[in-house]
Write a protein that holds these residues in place. Structure first.
Motif, mmCIF file in Angstrom:
data_model
loop_
_atom_site.group_PDB
_atom_site.id
_atom_site.type_symbol
_atom_site.label_atom_id
_atom_site.label_comp_id
_atom_site.label_asym_id
_atom_site.label_seq_id
_atom_site.Cartn_x
_atom_site.Cartn_y
_atom_site.Cartn_z
ATOM 1 N N VAL A 531 67.370 -80.673 -23.138
ATOM 2 C CA VAL A 531 67.090 -79.236 -23.097
ATOM 3 C C VAL A 531 65.704 -78.989 -23.666
ATOM 4 N N GLN A 532 64.825 -78.428 -22.844
ATOM 5 C CA GLN A 532 63.445 -78.158 -23.253
ATOM 6 C C GLN A 532 63.309 -76.684 -23.588
ATOM 7 N N GLU A 533 63.167 -76.418 -24.864
ATOM 8 C CA GLU A 533 63.103 -75.028 -25.312
ATOM 9 C C GLU A 533 61.879 -74.314 -24.761
ATOM 10 N N GLU A 534 60.743 -75.009 -24.671
ATOM 11 C CA GLU A 534 59.508 -74.424 -24.141
ATOM 12 C C GLU A 534 59.409 -74.770 -22.661
ATOM 13 N N ALA A 535 59.224 -73.756 -21.831
ATOM 14 C CA ALA A 535 59.256 -73.966 -20.387
ATOM 15 C C ALA A 535 58.186 -74.913 -19.896
ATOM 16 N N GLY A 536 57.002 -74.926 -20.498
ATOM 17 C CA GLY A 536 55.941 -75.831 -20.070
ATOM 18 C C GLY A 536 55.083 -75.281 -18.947
ATOM 19 N N TYR A 537 55.294 -74.017 -18.566
ATOM 20 C CA TYR A 537 54.519 -73.444 -17.471
ATOM 21 C C TYR A 537 53.168 -72.900 -17.922
ATOM 22 N N HIS A 538 52.877 -73.033 -19.190
ATOM 23 C CA HIS A 538 51.585 -72.556 -19.684
ATOM 24 C C HIS A 538 50.704 -73.713 -20.143
ATOM 25 N N HIS A 539 51.077 -74.914 -19.737
ATOM 26 C CA HIS A 539 50.249 -76.070 -20.070
ATOM 27 C C HIS A 539 49.068 -76.167 -19.105
ATOM 28 N N GLY A 540 48.049 -76.902 -19.533
ATOM 29 C CA GLY A 540 46.830 -76.995 -18.733
ATOM 30 C C GLY A 540 47.035 -77.581 -17.355
ATOM 31 N N PHE A 541 47.892 -78.589 -17.249
ATOM 32 C CA PHE A 541 48.046 -79.231 -15.942
ATOM 33 C C PHE A 541 48.712 -78.285 -14.939
ATOM 34 N N MET A 542 49.503 -77.299 -15.438
ATOM 35 C CA MET A 542 50.097 -76.337 -14.520
ATOM 36 C C MET A 542 49.019 -75.399 -13.973
ATOM 37 N N TYR A 543 48.106 -74.978 -14.847
ATOM 38 C CA TYR A 543 46.995 -74.146 -14.374
ATOM 39 C C TYR A 543 46.127 -74.919 -13.385
ATOM 40 N N PHE A 544 45.937 -76.211 -13.664
ATOM 41 C CA PHE A 544 45.162 -77.029 -12.741
ATOM 42 C C PHE A 544 45.851 -77.096 -11.378
ATOM 43 N N GLY A 545 47.204 -77.232 -11.395
ATOM 44 C CA GLY A 545 47.938 -77.275 -10.130
ATOM 45 C C GLY A 545 47.799 -75.984 -9.351
ATOM 46 N N LEU A 596 53.240 -71.594 -6.092
ATOM 47 C CA LEU A 596 54.493 -71.045 -6.602
ATOM 48 C C LEU A 596 55.181 -72.002 -7.576
ATOM 49 N N TYR A 597 55.037 -73.307 -7.358
ATOM 50 C CA TYR A 597 55.634 -74.281 -8.268
ATOM 51 C C TYR A 597 54.994 -74.215 -9.650
ATOM 52 N N GLY A 598 53.769 -73.758 -9.712
ATOM 53 C CA GLY A 598 53.091 -73.674 -11.002
ATOM 54 C C GLY A 598 53.356 -72.395 -11.754
ATOM 55 N N LEU A 599 54.012 -71.422 -11.100
ATOM 56 C CA LEU A 599 54.295 -70.149 -11.753
ATOM 57 C C LEU A 599 55.637 -70.191 -12.478
ATOM 58 N N VAL A 600 55.847 -69.320 -13.448
ATOM 59 C CA VAL A 600 57.129 -69.217 -14.145
ATOM 60 C C VAL A 600 58.199 -68.844 -13.121
ATOM 61 N N PRO A 601 59.288 -69.617 -13.058
ATOM 62 C CA PRO A 601 60.287 -69.401 -12.005
ATOM 63 C C PRO A 601 60.960 -68.041 -12.119
ATOM 64 N N SER A 602 61.295 -67.515 -10.955
ATOM 65 C CA SER A 602 62.131 -66.324 -10.857
ATOM 66 C C SER A 602 63.042 -66.553 -9.657
ATOM 67 N N VAL A 603 63.967 -65.649 -9.449
ATOM 68 C CA VAL A 603 64.878 -65.806 -8.312
ATOM 69 C C VAL A 603 64.097 -65.877 -7.007
ATOM 70 N N GLY A 604 63.079 -65.045 -6.887
ATOM 71 C CA GLY A 604 62.284 -65.031 -5.655
ATOM 72 C C GLY A 604 61.436 -66.271 -5.479
ATOM 73 N N THR A 605 60.695 -66.665 -6.530
ATOM 74 C CA THR A 605 59.785 -67.812 -6.386
ATOM 75 C C THR A 605 60.548 -69.122 -6.212
ATOM 76 N N CYS A 606 61.722 -69.254 -6.842
ATOM 77 C CA CYS A 606 62.498 -70.489 -6.702
ATOM 78 C C CYS A 606 62.891 -70.721 -5.249
ATOM 79 N N ALA A 607 63.291 -69.657 -4.563
ATOM 80 C CA ALA A 607 63.665 -69.805 -3.151
ATOM 81 C C ALA A 607 62.428 -69.921 -2.267
ATOM 82 N N ALA A 608 61.396 -69.131 -2.566
ATOM 83 C CA ALA A 608 60.216 -69.084 -1.695
ATOM 84 C C ALA A 608 59.458 -70.406 -1.665
ATOM 85 N N ARG A 609 59.347 -71.095 -2.805
ATOM 86 C CA ARG A 609 58.534 -72.319 -2.819
ATOM 87 C C ARG A 609 59.138 -73.400 -1.939
ATOM 88 N N TRP A 610 60.488 -73.460 -1.861
ATOM 89 C CA TRP A 610 61.111 -74.427 -0.954
ATOM 90 C C TRP A 610 60.771 -74.090 0.503
#
Length: 671
Positions: A531-545, A596-610
């Motif tokens: 269980v990862q308490e911090e989502a990790g979507y604000h790390h540098g490599f996510m912004y790079f992606g 979309l994979y680099g953004l914080v997930p939501s119901v919409g983005t989770c479905a849309a990125r696939w």
């Protein structure tokens, strides 16, 4: 009922008040072993404890971690087995809390909450030790490795049998082959919601037990092989080797030998009333009983260490005379709720032994069988008994197996069928046919699951799905491993009916978790979840992606625009502008999916990125594959000097058909 004197291991003799306390416990701490009904039979629920007056005594006799509480040593594994045995450095986790724990267990650091709130799994071990040990192994793996709460069901009116029980309770389940507990799990799903006996699986089942509702249970091998047979003491075999083979037991010529060799065991009360000259009131001249039984429960015993050695006597049935031509020797047979074919084997093979018991069931209770074995060993009186493996009893008392007639498929198919058990079966049913009177075959032992156990697991979203069901199905423990644990248990001799079995199981699990059997290989892939308490979507490599996806999408747009701008140029025209448009569109969609994979997930983005990624790759790669196929066709036809035409409309229709298929299949397919 059975009484056991709690072993007094206290060492502090310097303080008179402590000494007096211990002496009083030594005199009074006969710990009650409850008789638990199994149909018409009984097993034992043990409440043995190790007396103490300070924690250092418990740490010496048991392990560090055991404390002296209310005059008795506690369970050192209450926080977990692996953490204790492997050490904090190598295995820092403690077990997961379960419904047996007190309300303050979490607060006091005795256990941890399940990070993903997995549903509790209830183990339903049968009432023999190998099944109980297997249940403990699974409870340890579930609670300490996979963060799944786990408890042990001991049947209607049962006592405590959890591996983590603070008082080291070792209560035998009250019912063998408790299918009702599986049916209850199917009914309620979560066993915590039921006040009745409820279990999600039985870890060890022998072949021959028929399930009343086959559709309610599922089966899986558990890795063990079971053996059943007749056994006699080794000293009896050394005196007469013919006793080790059924040919040395069969026929009229051996009737007298069997009657003389295998006498009837006497209970303590029967010995005092029928044999003792003074009704066991004077132990001076009595090597068998030091006193008379103090209550009805003691009177029914066949052996009590240091008090009653047991006694075997020839009665009228052993007396072979002209007036009694049908004399018999005595045989110790299974509880009637267990599968056995003793009556058929004796009758059709002309072996003149009889399992006649005082209660009329012609079978002994499990506890009585253990007492008779101990009495046979103490008095060196031959017995013949039905027993099984995996179990250390025959090895501990040095018994040897009797060879019975070879098994065959025809014999197995014609076994006597007593439903649901042998307790109320008629003699005709028990005897069956002669063809079905062979010896026992080897059994592949199985685990039985409540059907809902699997159904509730697969219906849970995979991200939060409990690994419990898959672990239980995966785990295989051999009879050799179980026997190794049981031998260690028998040899330890500190607290046989409390801490010792826990020490044997825990030591084996610790030794075989990383090495040996490597129990960790039974864990489902991807577990335990981290269980990862911090989502990790604000790390540098996510912004790079995200930035890389944005640049890629702009390049795809530029390529598409350039292809349209120069569509009449020879190079673009030969490359087919429409294919380039589709290629650019496809990779544009893929790049949007990457953003979309680099953004914080939501119901919409989770479905849309696939959708963006799958549809994008379809548009990008499919036209290339179709174009390559068309070129190959042109080349092959040219080699054959054949004129061919590839219709651009056909290509468009093919691309459209495949895209349509993907659009329809993707929402309905797996995942």
């Amino acid at each position: 009922l059975k009484y056991i004197l709690a072993t007094n291991h206290s060492c502090n003799m310097g303080r008179k008040d402590n000494l007096l306390t211990i002496l009083m416990r030594s005199c009074l701490s006969f710990h009650l072993i409850l008789s638990i009904g199994i149909g018409r039979n009984a097993l034992t629920a043990v409440l043995a404890k190790v007396a103490c007056n300070e924690t250092s005594t418990c740490e010496t006799l048991l392990r560090p971690g055991s404390t002296c509480t209310d005059g008795y040593c506690t369970n050192p594994f209450v926080k977990g087995c692996l953490n204790h045995m492997l050490g904090e450095d190598k295995y820092p986790k403690i077990r997961t809390c379960n419904s047996d724990d007190g309300p303050n267990a979490l607060e006091h650091g005795l256990c941890a909450s399940s990070p993903l709130s997995y549903e509790e799994i209830r183990v339903g071990p049968n009432n023999w030790e190998s099944a109980m040990f297997f249940g403990w192994i699974l409870q340890i793996l579930l609670s300490e490795v996979l963060d799944v709460p786990s408890t042990v069901d001991t049947g209607p009116g049962g006592g405590g049998l959890s591996f983590y029980d603070p008082e080291n309770s070792f209560a035998y389940p009250t019912k063998a082959n408790n299918f009702d507990s599986l049916y209850k799990a199917n009914e309620v799903g979560d066993c915590r919601e039921s006040e009745e006996s409820c279990a999600h699986f039985l870890p060890e089942m022998w072949q021959g037990k028929r399930v009343l509702n086959e559709s309610a249970v599922e089966r899986e091998g558990n890795g063990m092989v079971g053996h059943v047979g007749w056994f006699i003491p080794k000293f009896a075999a050394q005196e007469d080797a013919s006793l080790t083979h059924y040919l040395g037991l069969t026929a009229e010529e051996n009737r007298q030998k069997l009657a003389d060799t295998f006498k009837r065991p006497l209970t303590w009360l029967d010995y005092c009333t029928e044999v003792s000259e003074n009704n066991c009131t004077n132990s001076t001249n009595d090597d068998v009983a030091t006193r008379a039984p103090e209550n009805e429960a003691e009177g029914l015993k066949y052996f009590l260490e240091g008090v009653y050695t047991g006694h075997f006597m020839a009665n009228a049935k052993n007396n072979c005379t002209q007036a009694n031509p049908n004399c018999t020797g005595h045989m110790i047979d299974y509880p009637c709720t267990w599968s056995a074919y003793t009556a058929s084997q004796l009758y059709w093979n002309d072996i003149f032994l009889e399992s006649d018991t005082p209660d009329g069931t012609n079978s002994y209770k499990y506890g009585a069988m253990l007492e008779i074995i101990a009495a046979s060993n103490a008095t060196r009186s031959p017995i013949v008994i039905t027993w099984w493996y995996p179990d250390p009893t025959m090895d501990n008392y040095d018994f040897v197996k009797v060879s019975l007639p070879d098994t065959s498929r025809e014999c197995l198919e014609n076994r006597p069928e007593a439903k649901p058990d042998r307790c109320d079966a008629t003699r005709e049913v028990l005897l069956g046919k002669k063809v079905g009177s062979c010896g026992y075959n080897t059994h592949t032992l199985e685990k039985y699951f409540a059907r809902s156990f699997r159904e509730r697991s697969v219906e849970t979203p995979i991200a939060v799905r409990s690994p419990g069901h898959q672990l239980v199905r995966n785990t295989q423990i051999s009879d050799i491993d179980i026997t190794e644990m049981m031998v260690q248990w028998s040899n330890r001799g500190v607290d046989k009916w409390g801490y010792d079995p826990r020490e044997a199981v825990c030591s084996w699990v610790a030794d075989n978790f990383y090495d040996g059997l490597k129990l960790k290989h039974f864990l489902p892939p991807g577990y335990p979840r981290q269980v990862q308490e911090e989502a990790g979507y604000h790390h540098g490599f996510m912004y790079f992606g995200i930035a890389f996806g944005a640049i890629g999408s702009m390049v795809a747009v530029a390529v598409g625009a350039g292809s349209y701008r120069f569509r009449k140029e020879k190079q673009i025209k030969f490359a087919q502008p429409v294919f380039l448009y589709l290629f650019s569109l496809g990779f544009f969609l893929v790049c949007i999916g990457g953003i979309l994979y680099g953004l914080v997930p939501s119901v919409g983005t989770c479905a849309a990125r696939w959708w963006f990624v799958v549809i994008g790759f379809t548009f990008a790669l499919l036209p290339l594959l179709i174009k390559v196929a068309a070129i190959n066709k042109l080349m092959n036809d040219a080699k054959k000097m054949r004129r061919t035409t590839v219709s651009i409309e056909f290509v468009y229709k093919l691309v459209a058909a495949v895209v349509f298929f993907v659009l329809v299949y993707f929402p309905c397919g797996p995942g």
